[in-house]
Write a protein that holds these residues in place. Structure first.
Motif, PDB file in Angstrom:
ATOM      1  N   LYS A 364       0.794  -1.220   0.000  1.00  0.00           N
ATOM      2  CA  LYS A 364       0.000   0.000   0.000  1.00  0.00           C
ATOM      3  C   LYS A 364       0.831   1.276   0.000  1.00  0.00           C
ATOM      4  N   LYS A 365       2.074   1.216   0.462  1.00  0.00           N
ATOM      5  CA  LYS A 365       2.885   2.433   0.577  1.00  0.00           C
ATOM      6  C   LYS A 365       4.190   2.266  -0.180  1.00  0.00           C
ATOM      7  N   GLU A 366       4.832   3.382  -0.478  1.00  0.00           N
ATOM      8  CA  GLU A 366       6.023   3.333  -1.305  1.00  0.00           C
ATOM      9  C   GLU A 366       6.901   4.552  -1.010  1.00  0.00           C
ATOM     10  N   VAL A 367       8.199   4.354  -1.077  1.00  0.00           N
ATOM     11  CA  VAL A 367       9.139   5.463  -0.946  1.00  0.00           C
ATOM     12  C   VAL A 367       9.264   6.160  -2.294  1.00  0.00           C
ATOM     13  N   VAL A 368       9.083   7.475  -2.304  1.00  0.00           N
ATOM     14  CA  VAL A 368       9.244   8.270  -3.523  1.00  0.00           C
ATOM     15  C   VAL A 368      10.378   9.265  -3.318  1.00  0.00           C
ATOM     16  N   ARG A 369      10.927   9.722  -4.436  1.00  0.00           N
ATOM     17  CA  ARG A 369      11.919  10.795  -4.385  1.00  0.00           C
ATOM     18  C   ARG A 369      11.222  12.083  -4.817  1.00  0.00           C
ATOM     19  N   PHE A 370      11.517  13.176  -4.150  1.00  0.00           N
ATOM     20  CA  PHE A 370      10.845  14.440  -4.465  1.00  0.00           C
ATOM     21  C   PHE A 370      11.868  15.565  -4.589  1.00  0.00           C
ATOM     22  N   ALA A 371      11.439  16.634  -5.207  1.00  0.00           N
ATOM     23  CA  ALA A 371      12.277  17.825  -5.359  1.00  0.00           C
ATOM     24  C   ALA A 371      11.474  19.059  -4.977  1.00  0.00           C
ATOM     25  N   ILE A 372      12.164  20.037  -4.369  1.00  0.00           N
ATOM     26  CA  ILE A 372      11.562  21.317  -3.985  1.00  0.00           C
ATOM     27  C   ILE A 372      12.431  22.420  -4.581  1.00  0.00           C
ATOM     28  N   LEU A 402      20.523  21.303  -1.653  1.00  0.00           N
ATOM     29  CA  LEU A 402      21.581  21.450  -2.636  1.00  0.00           C
ATOM     30  C   LEU A 402      21.422  22.787  -3.354  1.00  0.00           C
ATOM     31  N   GLU A 403      22.380  23.103  -4.202  1.00  0.00           N
ATOM     32  CA  GLU A 403      22.305  24.374  -4.917  1.00  0.00           C
ATOM     33  C   GLU A 403      21.075  24.453  -5.812  1.00  0.00           C
ATOM     34  N   GLU A 404      20.678  23.311  -6.376  1.00  0.00           N
ATOM     35  CA  GLU A 404      19.538  23.288  -7.290  1.00  0.00           C
ATOM     36  C   GLU A 404      18.206  23.240  -6.557  1.00  0.00           C
ATOM     37  N   GLY A 405      18.218  23.223  -5.247  1.00  0.00           N
ATOM     38  CA  GLY A 405      17.009  23.095  -4.451  1.00  0.00           C
ATOM     39  C   GLY A 405      17.135  21.928  -3.489  1.00  0.00           C
ATOM     40  N   GLN A 406      16.022  21.494  -2.973  1.00  0.00           N
ATOM     41  CA  GLN A 406      16.025  20.365  -2.046  1.00  0.00           C
ATOM     42  C   GLN A 406      15.596  19.085  -2.765  1.00  0.00           C
ATOM     43  N   VAL A 407      16.194  17.989  -2.348  1.00  0.00           N
ATOM     44  CA  VAL A 407      15.808  16.684  -2.861  1.00  0.00           C
ATOM     45  C   VAL A 407      15.736  15.731  -1.678  1.00  0.00           C
ATOM     46  N   GLY A 408      14.756  14.863  -1.699  1.00  0.00           N
ATOM     47  CA  GLY A 408      14.593  13.963  -0.562  1.00  0.00           C
ATOM     48  C   GLY A 408      13.741  12.777  -0.923  1.00  0.00           C
ATOM     49  N   MET A 409      13.419  11.998   0.089  1.00  0.00           N
ATOM     50  CA  MET A 409      12.553  10.840  -0.077  1.00  0.00           C
ATOM     51  C   MET A 409      11.470  10.866   0.993  1.00  0.00           C
ATOM     52  N   ALA A 410      10.317  10.301   0.658  1.00  0.00           N
ATOM     53  CA  ALA A 410       9.177  10.268   1.583  1.00  0.00           C
ATOM     54  C   ALA A 410       8.413   8.975   1.386  1.00  0.00           C
ATOM     55  N   LEU A 411       7.763   8.523   2.446  1.00  0.00           N
ATOM     56  CA  LEU A 411       6.914   7.329   2.401  1.00  0.00           C
ATOM     57  C   LEU A 411       5.472   7.784   2.264  1.00  0.00           C
ATOM     58  N   VAL A 412       4.836   7.421   1.134  1.00  0.00           N
ATOM     59  CA  VAL A 412       3.477   7.876   0.826  1.00  0.00           C
ATOM     60  C   VAL A 412       2.677   6.715   0.233  1.00  0.00           C
ATOM     61  N   PRO A 413       1.349   6.864   0.103  1.00  0.00           N
ATOM     62  CA  PRO A 413       0.562   5.834  -0.583  1.00  0.00           C
ATOM     63  C   PRO A 413       1.026   5.638  -2.016  1.00  0.00           C
ATOM     64  N   LYS A 448       7.359  18.269  -5.842  1.00  0.00           N
ATOM     65  CA  LYS A 448       6.746  17.243  -6.695  1.00  0.00           C
ATOM     66  C   LYS A 448       7.585  15.976  -6.695  1.00  0.00           C
ATOM     67  N   VAL A 449       6.919  14.878  -6.994  1.00  0.00           N
ATOM     68  CA  VAL A 449       7.608  13.593  -7.119  1.00  0.00           C
ATOM     69  C   VAL A 449       8.450  13.607  -8.390  1.00  0.00           C
ATOM     70  N   VAL A 450       9.681  13.126  -8.274  1.00  0.00           N
ATOM     71  CA  VAL A 450      10.581  13.010  -9.420  1.00  0.00           C
ATOM     72  C   VAL A 450      10.924  11.533  -9.600  1.00  0.00           C
ATOM     73  N   PRO A 451      11.558  11.139 -10.721  1.00  0.00           N
ATOM     74  CA  PRO A 451      11.895   9.708 -10.910  1.00  0.00           C
ATOM     75  C   PRO A 451      12.596   9.128  -9.691  1.00  0.00           C
ATOM     76  N   ARG A 452      12.278   7.873  -9.382  1.00  0.00           N
ATOM     77  CA  ARG A 452      12.714   7.236  -8.135  1.00  0.00           C
ATOM     78  C   ARG A 452      14.233   7.265  -7.948  1.00  0.00           C
ATOM     79  N   PHE A 453      14.991   7.146  -9.039  1.00  0.00           N
ATOM     80  CA  PHE A 453      16.445   7.143  -8.923  1.00  0.00           C
ATOM     81  C   PHE A 453      17.044   8.219  -9.823  1.00  0.00           C
ATOM     82  N   LEU A 454      18.193   8.710  -9.426  1.00  0.00           N
ATOM     83  CA  LEU A 454      18.873   9.773 -10.156  1.00  0.00           C
ATOM     84  C   LEU A 454      19.255   9.296 -11.553  1.00  0.00           C
ATOM     85  N   ARG A 455      18.909  10.071 -12.560  1.00  0.00           N
ATOM     86  CA  ARG A 455      19.267   9.731 -13.932  1.00  0.00           C
ATOM     87  C   ARG A 455      20.674  10.267 -14.216  1.00  0.00           C
TER      88      ARG A 455
END
Length: 465
Positions: A364-372, A402-413, A448-455
């Motif tokens: 039901k839940k999943e770790v996502v990567r996000f950017a601000i 980071l210089e480009e903004g914030q990046v992190g991970m969160a546990l969401v539905p 917003k949610v961004v691709p799960r792993f860094l490209r």
């Protein structure tokens, strides 16, 4: 223990014995090895076992230095305890060290990581039992990522497994879990741990030899990471070893002679960089090799890096940290963290498999990567996450600025895991009760949610780093 066989008919070729399985058991119990972790028909065995659920223990230990701790102090590093060791957080700044790894190269002291050896005739079978990946796929010189699960399907730790030979493997485990992992592996090997609730009598196929290589042989883990790491390392190698290093593919490793010292060099890492190496070196040579790497090619901009940069790099890359994106208060499982492929369900049995399958069916839940966007207040681990309606749906597990903004991970539905999905982050006002005039209400920052792993761009060809 008392074991019986229920149902089914024994095959005719079974030592010439015919009849129902329970009849064969009564006549010739020696044809069965019920303690084996798995065999065709094992589900027909019913019985009792005396083993109970074993809780791995991590005894208290004093704060320890690594072989490089004094060097870090002389270099002016900011030091702090981590995983039972005194470790460098940063030397200049976490941001400059982060940038060095992404643009050039960084050198990390990983002397706090656990280094174990599993050897003997049953080493491969033992690792197939205790880890979720398939050790049988590894050839000598190859490595794989995997997990240790308990019979409840909960994550004990994540780890790297390196196959040195047909009957010898090296495990790299998290510093914070080193003693707990060692206790668990020893308990399984010694027959003290319950391996399966449905068949509590099973045990490993045979004993293995476990060795703590940090204590027994003084091995220390160093990491050289970044696009310039290969060109730096080859400057310290002989002609033959230079060619061998260039030919090394991702997750492979080899033994090299570096400054007259035999080391194990693996093309692995925890930074998200496509090019990087981890070096297992004797502690007696650790400082000499560390300084030689830093001096090898200063114009490449190689910097010593602390744990703060290591954490920001792995967070940006979307890699999990035990207690944050794995296990922890939310008991996050591998598939929820984005690492389902490292749980090989084609294996008929490994510790925790039955419980894991049940959890997978209720995903039901999943770790996502996000950017601000840049310029916002910092978001911390534990920050509540809201959807576009303002409903709290999860929490932040890791975040870096980071210089480009914030990046992190969160546990969401799971229905919020698609890239582009807006997420809000609630910055607490510190007030409670009915707000008064002049009080500051909670602030919601939007990302917003961004691709799960860094490209990453395509790996440059040899010599074009």
């Amino acid at each position: 223990k008392r074991i019986s066989v229920e149902g089914g008919k024994a095959p005719d070729f079974l030592l010439g014995l015919k009849g129902k399985a329970e009849e064969i058991w009564e006549k010739a119990p020696s044809v069965f090895v019920p303690e084996k972790p798995y065999f065709i028909g094992c589900k027909d065995l019913k019985g009792e076992g005396k083993r109970v659920l074993y809780e791995a223990k991590a005894p208290e230990r004093e704060l320890s230095p690594t072989p490089l701790t004094e060097w870090h102090k002389r270099a002016g590093a900011r030091m702090a305890p981590f995983g039972g060791y005194l470790m460098p957080l940063w030397y200049s700044s976490a941001l400059s060290e982060h940038r060095a790894v992404r643009e050039r190269a960084g050198l990390f002291d990983l002397g706090h990581m656990g280094v174990f050896e599993v050897s003997g005739r049953y080493a491969e079978s033992f690792l197939n039992l205790v880890t979720t990946n398939y050790a049988g796929w590894l050839h000598p010189g190859q490595s794989q990522y995997g997990f240790l699960l308990d019979p409840l399907g909960k994550v004990i730790d994540d780890l790297m497994v390196y196959r040195v030979s047909s009957d010898r493997f090296i495990l790299i485990v998290n510093a914070a879990n080193e003693l707990k992992d060692w206790d668990w592996l020893c308990a399984v090997n010694e027959g003290k741990a319950l391996l399966d609730f449905e068949r509590p009598w099973i045990e490993p196929d045979g004993p293995v030899t476990l060795k703590n290589l940090k204590e027994a042989e003084g091995l220390v883990d160093l990491a050289l990471q970044g696009p310039a790491s290969r060109s730096i390392l080859v400057r310290l190698l002989s002609g033959r070893d230079k060619h061998r290093l260039v030919a090394l593919r991702r997750t492979e490793f080899l033994e090299l002679s570096l400054l007259g010292t035999e080391i194990l060099c693996a093309r692995t890492g925890y930074t998200g960089e496509p090019l990087g190496y981890e070096l297992l070196v004797p502690k007696s040579a650790a400082e000499k090799i560390w300084e030689a790497l830093l001096d090898a090619e200063k114009d490449k901009g190689l910097l010593p890096c602390g744990l703060a940069a290591r954490d920001s790099l792995r967070t940006e890359a979307g890699l999990p940290l035990y207690g944050h994106e794995l296990s922890g208060p939310e008991e996050i499982l591998p598939h929820e963290a984005g690492f389902a492929p490292y749980v090989k369900l084609h294996k008929p049995f490994f510790i925790g498999r039955s419980a894991y399958l049940k959890a997978l069916a209720d995903w039901k839940k999943e770790v996502v990567r996000f950017a601000i966007e840049p310029g916002q207040r910092p978001v911390r681990a534990g920050t509540p996450v809201v959807d576009k309606s303002g409903t709290v749906v999860g929490k932040v597990t890791s975040c870096v600025v980071l210089e480009e903004g914030q990046v992190g991970m969160a546990l969401v539905p799971r229905d919020l895991a698609q890239p582009g999905t807006p997420l809000g982050f609630v910055i607490s006002s510190g007030t409670s009760g009915e707000p008064k005039i002049g009080a500051r209400l909670p602030l919601i920052l939007w990302g917003k949610v961004v691709p799960r792993f860094l490209r990453k761009e395509t790996l440059p060809a040899p010599g074009e780093e």
